[in-house]
Design a protein around this motif. Structure first.
Motif, PDB file in Angstrom:
ATOM      1  N   ASP A 286      -7.122 -18.393  -1.003  1.00 56.53           N
ATOM      2  CA  ASP A 286      -7.174 -17.337  -2.012  1.00 56.53           C
ATOM      3  C   ASP A 286      -6.630 -15.997  -1.535  1.00 56.53           C
ATOM      4  OD1 ASP A 286      -8.276 -18.998  -3.930  1.00 56.53           O
ATOM      5  OD2 ASP A 286     -10.315 -18.633  -3.246  1.00 56.53           O
TER       6      ASP A 286
ATOM      7  N   SER B 280      -7.662 -26.729  -3.495  1.00 63.08           N
ATOM      8  CA  SER B 280      -7.189 -27.564  -4.595  1.00 63.08           C
ATOM      9  C   SER B 280      -5.701 -27.858  -4.401  1.00 63.08           C
ATOM     10  CB  SER B 280      -7.401 -26.838  -5.924  1.00 63.08           C
ATOM     11  OG  SER B 280      -6.614 -25.662  -5.968  1.00 63.08           O
ATOM     12  N   PRO B 281      -5.172 -28.877  -5.087  1.00 60.77           N
ATOM     13  CA  PRO B 281      -3.738 -29.182  -4.961  1.00 60.77           C
ATOM     14  C   PRO B 281      -2.848 -27.992  -5.332  1.00 60.77           C
ATOM     15  CG  PRO B 281      -4.896 -31.003  -6.002  1.00 60.77           C
ATOM     16  CD  PRO B 281      -5.883 -29.880  -5.898  1.00 60.77           C
ATOM     17  N   GLU B 282      -3.242 -27.220  -6.345  1.00 59.21           N
ATOM     18  CA  GLU B 282      -2.450 -26.061  -6.741  1.00 59.21           C
ATOM     19  C   GLU B 282      -2.416 -25.013  -5.640  1.00 59.21           C
ATOM     20  OE1 GLU B 282      -4.899 -27.382  -8.473  1.00 59.21           O
ATOM     21  OE2 GLU B 282      -3.833 -28.351 -10.137  1.00 59.21           O
ATOM     22  N   LYS B 283      -3.592 -24.759  -5.035  1.00 62.50           N
ATOM     23  CA  LYS B 283      -3.653 -23.779  -3.949  1.00 62.50           C
ATOM     24  C   LYS B 283      -2.901 -24.276  -2.718  1.00 62.50           C
ATOM     25  CE  LYS B 283      -8.038 -21.653  -5.334  1.00 62.50           C
ATOM     26  NZ  LYS B 283      -9.448 -21.384  -4.953  1.00 62.50           N
TER      27      LYS B 283
ATOM     28  N   MET C 272     -12.447 -25.119   0.437  1.00 59.70           N
ATOM     29  CA  MET C 272     -12.129 -25.849  -0.790  1.00 59.70           C
ATOM     30  C   MET C 272     -10.686 -25.538  -1.178  1.00 59.70           C
ATOM     31  SD  MET C 272     -15.639 -25.213  -2.954  1.00 59.70           S
ATOM     32  CE  MET C 272     -15.028 -26.183  -4.319  1.00 59.70           C
TER      33      MET C 272
END
Length: 295
Positions: free
Chosen positions: A166, A272-275, A270
């Motif tokens: 992030d 995600s595939p997008e991140k 954590m």
């Protein structure tokens, strides 16, 4: 008087020979034309800029060492042998020669001390950057990307960059010496009031300004490379210091062991595939800037 001028002449000749020999040795490395077995460039390791400066200082150390330690005794021995084998010199001339030798010796010692002090400061900074990189290494096993010693220009560098899910953390390392031998916690504590770092006995803002400037450069570079805004946060790591925060500023001031907690607070566990895809894009852009070390 003739002996004194003879000694000074020897000093000048030996100085010229010393400088010429060192210069010839440095040039000979290029003349030999030896080629490395691999042309592929590697990522910059932690503290690479400081390591290169240390190598240069090690080379620069040879000349002042010879001037301050080797040449004066050598010239003195030669003059003494000449006096003993040929003819003695008056006491007044001996004192004049001694004073002139001392005058020639002092600049060499000053030169030597400056190089030694500068090398000590660089080596301390290098060790600090390696220590911080070691503390960041666990983040790579958690899926983050790590880059070290990005050098936008020859005059400055960015110590560490952590690509987290992030946010991108730009970590500046400042290794400060402690002025007390006491084990008391106050002697190892730095207070951050949101604007200034208060060490025991002095205050400082240089590291904060540098961390903020570095983060701004990375933010601009990544935003242009990805054609979209990229969140970049500045972090100042102080190896060996306990940080007590009394205010919140634009820069996170931490002990190196606390950087991992910052990443965990930004989705470090954590992904995600997008991140993950976005992190790969950011890492690719940084890789192009950090992969310039010859094999």
């Amino acid at each position: 008087m003739q002996t004194i001028w003879y000694g000074l002449g020897l000093l000048v000749v030996f100085a010229g020979i010393t400088v010429g020999a060192v210069t010839l040795w440095r040039w000979s490395r290029d003349w030999r034309g030896i080629r490395r077995p691999v042309r592929e460039k590697m990522l910059r390791p932690p503290g690479n800029s400081l390591r290169e400066q240390l190598e240069k200082l090690d080379e620069d150390f040879v000349e002042p060492f010879l001037f301050a330690v080797v040449l004066p005794p050598a010239v003195g021995v030669i003059v003494a042998l000449k006096t003993a084998l040929y003819q003695p010199i008056p006491t007044s001339q001996a004192w004049v020669g001694l004073i002139l030798g001392f005058i020639a010796w002092v600049p060499g010692c000053y030169w030597l001390s400056r190089v030694a002090r500068k090398r000590g400061d660089h080596f301390l900074g290098y060790q600090g950057e390696v220590l911080v990189a070691e503390n960041l290494q666990e983040l790579a096993r958690q899926g983050c990307y790590l880059f070290h010693d990005l050098q936008p220009e020859k005059s400055w560098n960015i110590d560490h960059i952590v690509v987290a899910p992030d946010a991108v953390l730009v970590v500046e390392t400042k290794t400060r010496r402690k002025r007390s031998r006491s084990d008391d916690r106050a002697a190892h504590e730095v207070i951050f009031d949101g604007r200034v770092l208060h060490f025991p006995g002095w205050s400082d803002t240089h590291g904060l300004e540098q961390a903020e400037r570095n983060a701004g450069w990375v933010r601009d570079y990544l935003s242009k490379a990805l054609a979209e805004p990229v969140k970049v946060e500045p972090v100042l790591a102080l190896p060996g210091w306990w940080v007590r925060r009394k205010g919140r500023g634009k820069v996170y001031v931490v002990n190196p062991k606390e950087v991992r907690a910052l990443v965990r607070g930004r989705g470090g566990q954590m992904i995600s595939p997008e991140k993950a895809k976005r992190m790969q894009q950011i890492a690719h852009a940084l890789d192009q800037k950090c992969r310039d070390v010859e094999f």
